[in-house]
Motif scaffolding. Structure first.
Motif, PDB file in Angstrom:
ATOM      1  N   MET A   1       0.818  -1.183   0.000  1.00 25.39           N
ATOM      2  CA  MET A   1       0.000   0.000   0.000  1.00 25.39           C
ATOM      3  C   MET A   1       0.862   1.246   0.000  1.00 25.39           C
ATOM      4  SD  MET A   1      -3.200   0.923   2.445  1.00 25.39           S
ATOM      5  CE  MET A   1      -2.440   1.546   3.913  1.00 25.39           C
ATOM      6  N   TRP A   2       1.922   1.236   0.773  1.00 26.68           N
ATOM      7  CA  TRP A   2       2.770   2.423   0.859  1.00 26.68           C
ATOM      8  C   TRP A   2       3.718   2.518  -0.328  1.00 26.68           C
ATOM      9  CZ3 TRP A   2       0.481   5.209   4.263  1.00 26.68           C
ATOM     10  CH2 TRP A   2      -0.083   4.635   5.376  1.00 26.68           C
ATOM     11  N   ASP A   3       4.195   1.377  -0.815  1.00 30.61           N
ATOM     12  CA  ASP A   3       5.159   1.378  -1.912  1.00 30.61           C
ATOM     13  C   ASP A   3       4.522   1.672  -3.265  1.00 30.61           C
ATOM     14  OD1 ASP A   3       7.198   0.738  -0.145  1.00 30.61           O
ATOM     15  OD2 ASP A   3       6.924  -1.417  -0.428  1.00 30.61           O
TER      16      ASP A   3
ATOM     17  N   PRO B   1       0.913   3.072  -3.986  1.00 31.11           N
ATOM     18  CA  PRO B   1      -0.470   3.479  -3.685  1.00 31.11           C
ATOM     19  C   PRO B   1      -1.312   3.558  -4.958  1.00 31.11           C
ATOM     20  CG  PRO B   1       1.018   5.341  -3.491  1.00 31.11           C
ATOM     21  CD  PRO B   1       1.873   4.134  -3.726  1.00 31.11           C
ATOM     22  N   TRP B   2      -2.602   3.307  -4.792  1.00 30.07           N
ATOM     23  CA  TRP B   2      -3.520   3.391  -5.921  1.00 30.07           C
ATOM     24  C   TRP B   2      -3.650   4.834  -6.367  1.00 30.07           C
ATOM     25  CZ3 TRP B   2      -8.040   0.188  -3.511  1.00 30.07           C
ATOM     26  CH2 TRP B   2      -7.682  -1.160  -3.479  1.00 30.07           C
ATOM     27  N   THR B   3      -3.727   5.012  -7.664  1.00 31.59           N
ATOM     28  CA  THR B   3      -3.954   6.342  -8.223  1.00 31.59           C
ATOM     29  C   THR B   3      -5.440   6.495  -8.532  1.00 31.59           C
ATOM     30  OG1 THR B   3      -3.658   5.631 -10.508  1.00 31.59           O
ATOM     31  CG2 THR B   3      -1.664   6.293  -9.295  1.00 31.59           C
TER      32      THR B   3
END
Length: 106
Positions: free
Chosen positions: A1-3, A5-7
């Motif tokens: 999630m941190w590496d 992240p969804w755009t």
């Protein structure tokens, strides 16, 4: 999630489920959309062991004909007339795991 992240583009182009909250007593053990097969699977069961009727709504679908399968058996078909429309899924969920699959016809 941190590496990674969804755009906004990632989220806008993906089907998602609405209409089922934590207050229903239903655990979602698995859920996701697979672009390769044009389908979504939800695996559910109740945490209290009783039966509950759930009505999840799949939103953001592409135009097409979809089959709805409950535990591997075709329950019904629904036509999505416009991209972005939604499909209502209905199932009775209990202590035993229930698989609900929504699959677009090719």
């Amino acid at each position: 999630m941190w590496d990674a992240p969804w755009t906004k583009a990632d989220v806008q182009g993906r089907a998602w489920v609405d209409g089922v909250g934590l207050g229903t007593g239903v655990d979602f053990l698995r859920g996701g959309w697979d672009d390769g097969v044009g389908g979504m699977v939800l695996t559910m069961r109740t945490w209290h062991g009783g039966d509950v009727s759930v009505k999840p709504v799949v939103k953001g679908l592409e135009k097409g004909l979809y089959g709805i399968y409950i535990d591997g058996h075709l329950s019904e078909t629904k036509a999505v007339e416009n991209t972005g429309d939604e499909v209502l899924l209905e199932a009775v969920v209990g202590a035993k795991e229930v698989d609900v699959v929504l699959k677009r016809a090719n």
